[in-house]
Design an enzyme around this catalytic site. Structure first.
Site, PDB file in Angstrom:
ATOM      1  N   ASN A 207       0.854  -1.200   0.000  1.00 41.75           N
ATOM      2  CA  ASN A 207       0.000   0.000   0.000  1.00 41.75           C
ATOM      3  C   ASN A 207       0.887   1.246   0.000  1.00 41.75           C
ATOM      4  O   ASN A 207       2.104   1.161   0.208  1.00 41.75           O
ATOM      5  CB  ASN A 207      -0.902  -0.032   1.240  1.00 41.75           C
ATOM      6  N   PHE A 208       0.257   2.388  -0.194  1.00 38.85           N
ATOM      7  CA  PHE A 208       0.905   3.706  -0.114  1.00 38.85           C
ATOM      8  C   PHE A 208       2.064   3.863  -1.106  1.00 38.85           C
ATOM      9  O   PHE A 208       3.061   4.511  -0.791  1.00 38.85           O
ATOM     10  CB  PHE A 208       1.370   3.993   1.332  1.00 38.85           C
ATOM     11  N   LEU A 209       1.930   3.255  -2.277  1.00 40.09           N
ATOM     12  CA  LEU A 209       2.905   3.509  -3.347  1.00 40.09           C
ATOM     13  C   LEU A 209       2.700   4.939  -3.838  1.00 40.09           C
ATOM     14  O   LEU A 209       1.605   5.297  -4.269  1.00 40.09           O
ATOM     15  CB  LEU A 209       2.691   2.516  -4.499  1.00 40.09           C
TER      16      LEU A 209
ATOM     17  N   LEU B  63      10.036   4.960 -12.071  1.00 37.89           N
ATOM     18  CA  LEU B  63      10.493   4.759 -10.699  1.00 37.89           C
ATOM     19  C   LEU B  63       9.623   3.712  -9.994  1.00 37.89           C
ATOM     20  O   LEU B  63      10.127   2.915  -9.192  1.00 37.89           O
ATOM     21  CB  LEU B  63      10.400   6.103  -9.951  1.00 37.89           C
TER      22      LEU B  63
ATOM     23  N   THR C 109      -4.567  -3.356  -3.755  1.00 37.43           N
ATOM     24  CA  THR C 109      -5.698  -2.815  -4.518  1.00 37.43           C
ATOM     25  C   THR C 109      -5.210  -1.564  -5.229  1.00 37.43           C
ATOM     26  O   THR C 109      -4.255  -0.911  -4.791  1.00 37.43           O
ATOM     27  CB  THR C 109      -6.886  -2.425  -3.611  1.00 37.43           C
TER      28      THR C 109
ATOM     29  N   LEU D 156      -6.617  -0.784   3.266  1.00 30.64           N
ATOM     30  CA  LEU D 156      -6.833   0.617   3.621  1.00 30.64           C
ATOM     31  C   LEU D 156      -6.503   1.572   2.471  1.00 30.64           C
ATOM     32  O   LEU D 156      -5.647   1.281   1.665  1.00 30.64           O
ATOM     33  CB  LEU D 156      -5.947   0.949   4.816  1.00 30.64           C
TER      34      LEU D 156
HETATM   35  S1  MYA Z   1      -2.352   1.870  -5.138  1.00 30.71           S
HETATM   36  C1  MYA Z   1      -2.053   3.605  -4.985  1.00 30.71           C
HETATM   37  C2  MYA Z   1      -1.047   4.070  -5.979  1.00 30.71           C
HETATM   38  N1  MYA Z   1      -0.671   5.449  -5.762  1.00 30.71           N
HETATM   39  C3  MYA Z   1      -1.218   6.499  -6.387  1.00 30.71           C
HETATM   40  O1  MYA Z   1      -2.078   6.362  -7.228  1.00 30.71           O
HETATM   41  C4  MYA Z   1      -0.700   7.864  -5.950  1.00 30.71           C
HETATM   42  C5  MYA Z   1      -0.548   8.841  -7.083  1.00 30.71           C
HETATM   43  N2  MYA Z   1       0.279   8.277  -8.123  1.00 30.71           N
HETATM   44  C6  MYA Z   1       1.614   8.066  -8.038  1.00 30.71           C
HETATM   45  O2  MYA Z   1       2.253   8.330  -7.025  1.00 30.71           O
HETATM   46  C7  MYA Z   1       2.299   7.453  -9.259  1.00 30.71           C
HETATM   47  O3  MYA Z   1       1.494   7.670 -10.392  1.00 30.71           O
HETATM   48  C8  MYA Z   1       2.573   5.936  -9.086  1.00 30.71           C
HETATM   49  C9  MYA Z   1       3.131   5.381 -10.411  1.00 30.71           C
HETATM   50  C10 MYA Z   1       3.617   5.724  -7.991  1.00 30.71           C
HETATM   51  C11 MYA Z   1       1.303   5.158  -8.768  1.00 30.71           C
HETATM   52  N3  MYA Z   1       0.091  -0.125  -8.836  1.00 30.71           N
HETATM   53  O4  MYA Z   1       7.077   5.143 -12.350  1.00 30.71           O
HETATM   54  P1  MYA Z   1       6.172   5.019 -13.519  1.00 30.71           P
HETATM   55  C12 MYA Z   1       2.678   0.882 -13.169  1.00 30.71           C
HETATM   56  C13 MYA Z   1       0.958  -0.903  -9.531  1.00 30.71           C
HETATM   57  O5  MYA Z   1       6.679   5.583 -14.803  1.00 30.71           O
HETATM   58  P2  MYA Z   1       4.356   6.839 -12.189  1.00 30.71           P
HETATM   59  C14 MYA Z   1      -1.115   1.159  -4.136  1.00 30.71           C
HETATM   60  O6  MYA Z   1      -0.469   1.813  -3.380  1.00 30.71           O
HETATM   61  C15 MYA Z   1       2.226   1.205 -14.577  1.00 30.71           C
HETATM   62  O7  MYA Z   1       1.191   0.329 -14.993  1.00 30.71           O
HETATM   63  N4  MYA Z   1       1.569  -0.505 -10.661  1.00 30.71           N
HETATM   64  O8  MYA Z   1       4.707   5.629 -13.219  1.00 30.71           O
HETATM   65  C16 MYA Z   1      -0.871  -0.337  -4.304  1.00 30.71           C
HETATM   66  C17 MYA Z   1       3.512   1.041 -15.330  1.00 30.71           C
HETATM   67  O9  MYA Z   1       3.825  -0.342 -15.516  1.00 30.71           O
HETATM   68  P3  MYA Z   1       3.484  -1.044 -16.919  1.00 30.71           P
HETATM   69  C18 MYA Z   1       1.295   0.737 -11.097  1.00 30.71           C
HETATM   70  O10 MYA Z   1       3.013   7.318 -12.575  1.00 30.71           O
HETATM   71  C19 MYA Z   1       0.443  -0.520  -5.021  1.00 30.71           C
HETATM   72  C20 MYA Z   1       4.543   1.604 -14.347  1.00 30.71           C
HETATM   73  O11 MYA Z   1       3.931   1.510 -13.031  1.00 30.71           O
HETATM   74  C21 MYA Z   1       0.430   1.595 -10.435  1.00 30.71           C
HETATM   75  O12 MYA Z   1       5.449   7.817 -12.114  1.00 30.71           O
HETATM   76  C22 MYA Z   1       0.697  -1.927  -5.436  1.00 30.71           C
HETATM   77  C23 MYA Z   1       4.861   3.051 -14.638  1.00 30.71           C
HETATM   78  O13 MYA Z   1       5.804   3.477 -13.717  1.00 30.71           O
HETATM   79  C24 MYA Z   1      -0.194   1.106  -9.262  1.00 30.71           C
HETATM   80  N5  MYA Z   1      -1.047   1.834  -8.558  1.00 30.71           N
HETATM   81  O14 MYA Z   1       4.252   6.096 -10.769  1.00 30.71           O
HETATM   82  C25 MYA Z   1       2.022  -2.090  -6.147  1.00 30.71           C
HETATM   83  N6  MYA Z   1       0.368   2.754 -11.097  1.00 30.71           N
HETATM   84  O15 MYA Z   1       4.333  -0.391 -17.962  1.00 30.71           O
HETATM   85  C26 MYA Z   1       2.264  -3.494  -6.676  1.00 30.71           C
HETATM   86  C27 MYA Z   1       1.176   2.630 -12.148  1.00 30.71           C
HETATM   87  O16 MYA Z   1       3.797  -2.506 -16.769  1.00 30.71           O
HETATM   88  C28 MYA Z   1       2.699  -4.421  -5.595  1.00 30.71           C
HETATM   89  N7  MYA Z   1       1.737   1.416 -12.171  1.00 30.71           N
HETATM   90  O17 MYA Z   1       2.026  -0.807 -17.184  1.00 30.71           O
HETATM   91  C29 MYA Z   1       3.034  -5.779  -6.152  1.00 30.71           C
HETATM   92  C30 MYA Z   1       3.444  -6.782  -5.080  1.00 30.71           C
HETATM   93  C31 MYA Z   1       4.866  -6.522  -4.590  1.00 30.71           C
HETATM   94  C32 MYA Z   1       5.276  -7.427  -3.428  1.00 30.71           C
HETATM   95  C33 MYA Z   1       5.446  -8.891  -3.850  1.00 30.71           C
HETATM   96  C34 MYA Z   1       5.943  -9.756  -2.645  1.00 30.71           C
HETATM   97  C35 MYA Z   1       6.050 -11.170  -3.027  1.00 30.71           C
END
Ligand code: MYA
Length: 415
Positions: A163-165, A176, A199, A415
């Site tokens: 969460n909180f990405l 990033l 989520t 959350l």
């Molecule tokens: S969901 C809440 C996410 N946060 C926000 O929406 C806040 C506002 N937005 C931002 O801060 C940025 O736009 C974020 C993306 C950081 C979201 N989940 O760096 P980029 C993919 C997963 O150039 P930016 C939450 O917190 C996107 O499809 N992936 O993009 C749950 C593309 O990949 P691809 C996402 O806009 C997080 C790539 O990132 C999301 O600068 C769960 C682009 O990167 C998203 N919400 O930064 C994370 N948004 O080309 C996954 C964009 O393939 C966890 N992208 O389409 C996975 C499990 C890990 C643990 C595993 C353990 C075994």
């Protein structure tokens, strides 16, 4: 009509294709295509088994060093026990976290909330990951994981809830986020955990289900004034206010705030309820104490204790998550309560939730939000919730679930 089968197939493919395009299922995902998650091309393939997509690798084969960041940035582990660090995370999220599609509102998780959400039983400090600018030491990005046991049908699986990405607005679209996701994955693997749940509002490969937010106005005038909702057709402000009016006090006999002594009974009630869903947390007493014992301005929990035999028969809870109102002269904050876990065995669910609404109104919330997960559809319409435009997609990492899960089969609220 057997002759038509081939033709039907072709047109079905065409329909599927346009459906997938329109649903953005057709998009390329350069990062997500490389990850052990359900891929769009596999949707509907019933030959694939449910369960882990990849087996765990020996811990000695897990990369020991952090992933590389662009040279101007460095990793930092965020110590959420420290007021100062908690404050930095709070400010980053307050200014850069999730907004609605029209950029009118932005989540404003409180410090107390973040401290609760991240310091869960058995948490790993190493999963609270920040990125700083090397020169200024300013926190510019964050991602977090917390440990959880999540049951998928008959299997209880150790997972990380991610969460909180968040990436600072000025650093967006520089790829990033994939580095941060890989880094949290690496640190989760180092604890010998291989699955995760998360989520997001965006469509990624591939949701296990998609749920919808519903909103119940508590302060309709403010909600209309700030553009959260609109006056319905043929409605006046005074008729709208009357429509959403609630009693001054709760109606259910034996309805009271949850206390520490209730933890065992609430755990039993909740475990029994959650066992009905395909995907749900496996809560023990420790988890219930952490997640559901009331914390002022963070989480509220109420239960019904039978006046005759003192049995605890029903339970409801909600968490506090305000949003900043962007660019309104009069109001700066939208006070929102979010339905968390609710269980009814005796009090009808709509009556129980109506009491939750009454409490939320007493506590001066403007709106009460709920997802259409668990048995929530059984009270939404009756209690005058309206469907929102936001969708919330649920995902598992490295765990395949047969597609077609309904939100009502989901017993999990993140959350
Ligand atoms: S969901 C809440 C996410 N946060 C926000 O929406 C806040 C506002 N937005 C931002 O801060 C940025 O736009 C974020 C993306 C950081 C979201 N989940 O760096 P980029 C993919 C997963 O150039 P930016 C939450 O917190 C996107 O499809 N992936 O993009 C749950 C593309 O990949 P691809 C996402 O806009 C997080 C790539 O990132 C999301 O600068 C769960 C682009 O990167 C998203 N919400 O930064 C994370 N948004 O080309 C996954 C964009 O393939 C966890 N992208 O389409 C996975 C499990 C890990 C643990 C595993 C353990 C075994």
């Amino acid at each position: 009509n057997h002759d038509g089968d081939n033709n039907n197939n072709t047109s079905l493919e065409t329909i599927m294709q346009s459906f997938q395009d329109s649903m953005s299922f057709g998009k390329r995902h350069k990062f997500w295509e490389t990850q052990p998650v359900g891929q769009f091309k596999d949707v509907g393939d019933t030959s694939l088994p449910e369960g882990p997509i990849e087996p765990p690798t020996p811990l000695s084969e897990v990369k020991q060093e952090p992933y590389n960041l662009p040279s101007a940035y460095e990793w930092t582990t965020c110590d959420m026990d420290s007021e100062e660090t908690c404050d930095e995370v709070y400010v980053l999220l307050k200014n850069n976290y999730v907004e609605d599609d029209e950029n009118m509102f932005r989540f404003n998780y409180s410090k107390e909330f973040l401290s609760w959400a991240l310091r869960v039983p058995g948490y790993y400090r190493s999963w609270h990951i920040g990125v700083r600018a090397k020169a200024s030491k300013k926190l510019v990005a964050f991602i977090s994981g917390v440990p959880a046991r999540i049951r998928v049908r008959d299997e209880v699986v150790k997972m990380a809830e991610i969460n909180f990405l968040c990436v600072h607005k000025k650093l967006r679209s520089k790829r990033l986020a994939p580095v941060m996701i890989k880094e949290v994955t690496r640190r989760v693997h180092l604890e010998n955990i291989w699955q995760a749940a998360y989520t997001a509002g965006v469509v990624l490969p591939t949701p296990i289900t998609t749920s919808q937010y519903w909103h119940r106005s508590l302060n309709p005038k403010k909600l209309i004034d700030v553009g959260f909702s609109r006056l319905g057709p043929r409605m006046t402000m005074s008729r709208t206010i009357k429509l959403y009016k609630l009693p001054e006090s709760t109606v259910t006999l034996g309805f009271r705030k949850m206390e520490l002594r209730d933890v065992p009974a609430v755990t039993r009630l909740l475990r029994n309820y959650l066992s009905k869903f395909a995907v749900a947390p496996d809560f023990d007493e420790n988890d219930v104490e952490h997640w559901l014992l009331p914390i002022e301005n963070v989480v509220d929990s109420f239960l019904v204790e039978s006046p005759e035999n003192h049995k605890i028969t029903d339970f409801c809870s909600f968490y506090t998550l305000p949003s900043s109102i962007l660019g309104n002269q009069t109001y700066s904050t939208l006070r929102a309560a979010y339905s968390f876990y609710n269980v009814s065995t005796k009090t009808p669910l709509p009556q129980l939730m109506n009491d939750a609404l009454i409490i939320a109104k007493q506590k001066d919330f403007d709106v009460f939000n709920a997802l259409d997960v668990m048995h929530n559809v059984n009270f939404l319409k009756e209690l005058k919730f309206g469907p929102g435009d936001g969708q919330l997609h649920y995902y598992l990492y490295n765990y395949r679930v047969r597609s077609g899960l309904k939100p009502s089969e989901l017993g999990l609220v993140l959350l």
